[in-house]
Every structure is written in structure tokens, then in C-alpha cells.
Design a protein around this motif. Structure first.
Motif, short mmCIF file in Angstrom:
data_model
loop_
_atom_site.label_atom_id
_atom_site.label_comp_id
_atom_site.label_asym_id
_atom_site.label_seq_id
_atom_site.Cartn_x
_atom_site.Cartn_y
_atom_site.Cartn_z
N ASP A 58 -10.53 -14.01 10.25
CA ASP A 58 -9.71 -15.17 9.88
C ASP A 58 -8.28 -14.77 9.55
O ASP A 58 -7.33 -15.50 9.88
N LEU A 59 -8.10 -13.63 8.90
CA LEU A 59 -6.76 -13.14 8.59
C LEU A 59 -5.97 -12.90 9.88
O LEU A 59 -4.81 -13.31 10.00
N VAL A 60 -6.61 -12.23 10.82
CA VAL A 60 -5.94 -11.94 12.10
C VAL A 60 -5.60 -13.23 12.83
O VAL A 60 -4.49 -13.40 13.34
N GLY A 61 -6.54 -14.16 12.87
CA GLY A 61 -6.33 -15.41 13.57
C GLY A 61 -5.28 -16.30 12.96
O GLY A 61 -4.64 -17.10 13.65
N SER A 62 -5.06 -16.16 11.65
CA SER A 62 -4.09 -17.00 10.95
C SER A 62 -2.69 -16.38 10.89
O SER A 62 -1.80 -16.92 10.24
N GLY A 63 -2.52 -15.24 11.53
CA GLY A 63 -1.21 -14.59 11.53
C GLY A 63 -0.96 -13.72 10.32
O GLY A 63 0.16 -13.29 10.07
N LYS A 64 -2.02 -13.41 9.56
CA LYS A 64 -1.88 -12.58 8.35
C LYS A 64 -2.60 -11.23 8.51
O LYS A 64 -2.95 -10.60 7.53
N GLY A 65 -2.77 -10.81 9.75
CA GLY A 65 -3.54 -9.60 10.00
C GLY A 65 -2.76 -8.32 9.95
O GLY A 65 -3.18 -7.31 10.53
N PHE A 66 -1.62 -8.31 9.25
CA PHE A 66 -0.82 -7.09 9.15
C PHE A 66 -1.56 -6.03 8.35
O PHE A 66 -2.40 -6.32 7.51
N PHE A 67 -1.23 -4.78 8.61
CA PHE A 67 -1.91 -3.63 8.01
C PHE A 67 -2.07 -3.78 6.50
O PHE A 67 -3.16 -3.60 5.96
N ILE A 68 -0.98 -4.08 5.82
CA ILE A 68 -1.01 -4.07 4.36
C ILE A 68 -1.92 -5.16 3.80
O ILE A 68 -2.55 -4.98 2.76
N THR A 69 -2.01 -6.28 4.49
CA THR A 69 -2.88 -7.38 4.04
C THR A 69 -4.33 -7.04 4.28
O THR A 69 -5.19 -7.21 3.41
N VAL A 70 -4.63 -6.56 5.47
CA VAL A 70 -6.01 -6.20 5.80
C VAL A 70 -6.49 -5.04 4.93
O VAL A 70 -7.63 -5.03 4.45
N ALA A 71 -5.62 -4.06 4.69
CA ALA A 71 -6.00 -2.89 3.91
C ALA A 71 -6.24 -3.22 2.44
O ALA A 71 -6.89 -2.44 1.72
N SER A 72 -5.74 -4.36 1.96
CA SER A 72 -5.99 -4.73 0.57
C SER A 72 -7.46 -5.05 0.33
O SER A 72 -7.94 -5.00 -0.80
N ASP A 73 -8.19 -5.39 1.38
CA ASP A 73 -9.64 -5.50 1.32
C ASP A 73 -10.17 -4.13 1.72
O ASP A 73 -10.42 -3.86 2.89
N ILE A 74 -10.30 -3.23 0.75
CA ILE A 74 -10.54 -1.82 1.06
C ILE A 74 -11.88 -1.57 1.73
O ILE A 74 -12.04 -0.55 2.42
N TYR A 75 -12.83 -2.47 1.57
CA TYR A 75 -14.15 -2.26 2.17
C TYR A 75 -14.21 -2.81 3.61
O TYR A 75 -14.37 -2.05 4.56
#
Length: 363
Positions: free
Chosen positions: A222-239
């Protein structure tokens, strides 16, 4: 270190859609701090509770089952749990040995506790909690039969998290034995936990595990699809975000990259990542977004084209300014040295002003 059970309460942090630079990744995860009074009160409560917990002496009065790679210690009445965990551990090793081909110099010890306790490593173990101590090459948990009576941690949870914790044992041991540094001091959390989750969820090829954790994985999609899939955002969900980032690195660059990131000595992890891939963090993020969009069926150009174009323009302008300033400094230095040469030299040879500082010194 080990992980808490599903980490379902860890929602990805909301970040602006700014383009990734290496400085972003070097900023430590922000943590909430308790004031001294609150911390002291909580510490006192914890110590009081811990003092009432049973303590099981390491390997003394324990029963055990073992094979070529593992020793599972358990208390009387829990042989079925021990055999189940041994089976899960052998399955975990089959997964990890192909991913991280590194052999330990001794068997991994797994302690199956009948109740919450202080472990022989000094850590507190409770229901729905599993962790690893790679320095002792040990894994700790409470018997699945006891856990299932109290909280919804089923066999799928145990099977998945044995893979997760065994991955920590292997990765932590490899880093310490090859680099003489601690895993937690070297690896960022997203890679440390993402590596273990990637192995447990994706490399296990277990449809039950993937089904159980599909809601968490769907959040990354959903993050990727909504345009929020940048490294720093995705990496904040460490698991789960971390699992997908490691998936991308493994799928794109192969297992040699993973081994080199763990075994080769570099000043820091991000230097290792750039050197081993031959790409800057900015370039890696672009690759990640393209990979993730392809994986999730997202239109890369439509969702990220404008943001990436803006980022590229910014970088281009910055590089141009840097180049211009560098040229001005070179010209200034060249002029000064040329002028000095004209006033002190006894020869009539003229040194062109277009020569560089190094060329003038050589001349």
C-alpha cells in the motif's frame, strides 16, 4: 538480538515523499525517553516481579534432544515441544545455509522454558516472546504447548520465528567472527530485522506463513502504491518493510552481496552498501522503487515520475554549482601561481592559465 512476536503494533512512520540521501539513513531511529522518576518507578516494579520468577540453571537438571546441528534443552513433561522445536530448527537451517553459507563452529543451543523466567543469558523470557543470543549461539523460548494456552501464538508463529532467530544467530556470529564488531552496532535495524524476516517469510516458501503475515506485507504494498514507498518510509517498518528491502537487494544483486555486507570490513554499513553495489543510495532507491512497482503492479512513471524528476533536477543543479565553484577555485589558484612564476622566474617561458594546479607544479 531477538524480536518480539509479530510486531503488528509497529505501523510504518509517516514521512514526506523526499528523495533518499545517505544522510537520512544515518539518522538513528527516534525513541521515546522516560523521565528519571518514571523510569526508576518502572525499574523497581520490574525488579520486584523478576525476583519472584523461577530461574532454571543452564543445562543442569535439563533434559535434551539433539542432532548434528542443534541441542534442544527442556524440562520434564515437555519432550513433545522439544522435538517439535528441533524439527523447526532443522528446517530453519536448511533455509539459512543456502542464503548465508556460513557454518558455525558448534551446535546451536535452544532452551525451551516451561514458564516465564530469567534465561541463562540474563534475559527475561515470557509468553509469545522468542530471542537469540548470537554470542552464546543460543535461542530462548517458552514451550509452545504453554504459550498456546494463553495467547494466539500457534505452530506457524513458532516455525516462522525459529527461522528468524536462527538467522540472527548466523548473521551476528558472522559479523562478530569476521569483523570483530557487534551486529547491533553495525547493521541498521531495518537490515538486521529485515534479513531475518525475509528468510522466515519469503525464503521459507511456506504458504501458511505467507498467509498469516499477509496483512503486514500488504501494508508495504500500500505504501508503494500510494507514492510513499521511498526507502526511508519503508525502512521505518523494520520488520516487514525491512524484509521487502532485503528481498530487493537479494533479488537484484544476489546472495554474494548479502555475504559481503556481513563479512567485509567497511567503516559503516551504508559505505559497504554503496561500495558493494556500485550504486549511490539515491540510485539504489530508484532501483528499489522500480523493483517494488514491478512486484506490486504499480505504474512507476505515473506514481513516482514527477517526484524523481524533481529530485534529479535538484541533484543536477547541485552538481553544476559544485562543478562551477570547483572550476573557479582552480582558476584562482592557477592565476596566483602563474603570477608568482612570472615575477620570480628567470626564464621567459609562459605558463598557460588554463593549466591545472598539478600541471603547473609539474612544469
Amino acid at each position: 538480538m531477538g524480536s518480539l512476536p509479530d510486531k503488528e503494533d509497529h505501523e510504518p512512520k509517516s514521512e514526506s515523499n523526499s528523495y533518499m540521501t545517505i544522510s537520512h539513513f544515518k539518522v538513528a531511529m527516534r525513541r521515546y525517553r522516560l523521565d528519571k522518576l518514571t523510569f526508576s518507578s518502572i525499574l523497581l516494579i520490574i525488579l520486584t516481579l523478576i525476583s519472584t520468577l523461577p530461574v532454571f540453571a543452564a543445562e543442569v537438571d535439563w533434559l535434551k534432544v539433539e542432532d548434528e546441528h542443534f541441542i534442544v534443552y527442556y524440562q520434564s513433561g515437555y519432550e513433545t515441544d522439544a522435538l517439535k522445536i528441533l524439527q523447526y530448527a532443522d528446517h530453519a537451517r536448511q533455509i539459512i545455509v543456502d542464503f548465508i553459507p556460513y557454518e558455525l563452529d558448534k551446535k546451536v543451543k535452544i532452551y525451551v522454558y516451561p514458564a516465564p523466567s530469567i534465561t541463562e543469558s540474563g534475559w527475561y523470557i515470557t509468553y509469545g516472546h522468542m530471542f537469540a543470543d548470537y554470542m552464546k549461539k543460543s535461542i530462548y523460548l517458552i514451550a509452545p504447548s504453554e504459550v498456546s494456552k494463553r495467547i494466539p501464538c500457534d505452530d506457524i508463529w513458532h516455525k516462522k520465528n525459529i527461522v528468524h532467530e536462527y538467522a540472527h544467530v548466523i548473521a551476528g556470529s558472522l559479523i562478530y567472527e569476521k569483523q570483530k564488531r557487534y551486529m547491533g552496532d553495525y547493521l541498521p535495524e531495518w537490515f538486521q530485522e529485515g534479513l531475518a524476516e525475509y528468510a522466515a517469510i519469503f525464503l521459507s516458501n511456506d504458504p501458511e506463513i505467507k498467509e498469516k503475515y499477509s496483512p503486514q506485507l500488504e501494508e508495504v504494498k500500500d505504501l508503494v502504491g500510494s507514492g510513499k514507498g521511498f526507502f526511508i518510509t519503508v525502512a521505518s517498518d523494520i520488520y516487514y518493510g525491512g524484509a521487502y528491502l532485503v528481498y530487493f537487494l537479494h533479488d537484484t544483486y544476489g546472495k554474494n552481496l548479502i555475504m559481503n555486507l556481513l563479512a567485509k570490513p567497511y567503516p559503516d554499513f551504508y559505505t559497504a552498501l554503496e561500495e558493494e553495489t556500485g550504486k549511490s543510495i539515491r540510485e539504489l532507491e530508484n532501483e528499489w522503487l522500480r523493483w517494488a512497482c514491478s512486484k506490486f503492479g504499480v505504474d512507476f512513471g505515473k506514481v513516482y515520475g514527477e517526484a524523481l524528476a524533481a529530485a534529479k533536477l535538484t541533484v543536477t543543479v547541485t552538481e553544476s554549482i559544485t562543478k562551477t565553484l570547483t572550476e573557479k577555485v582552480t582558476l584562482t589558484e592557477t592565476y596566483t601561481i602563474t603570477k608568482t612564476a612570472h615575477t620570480t622566474s628567470t626564464t621567459t617561458k609562459t605558463i598557460p592559465i588554463t593549466k591545472t594546479l598539478t600541471e603547473i607544479k609539474t612544469a
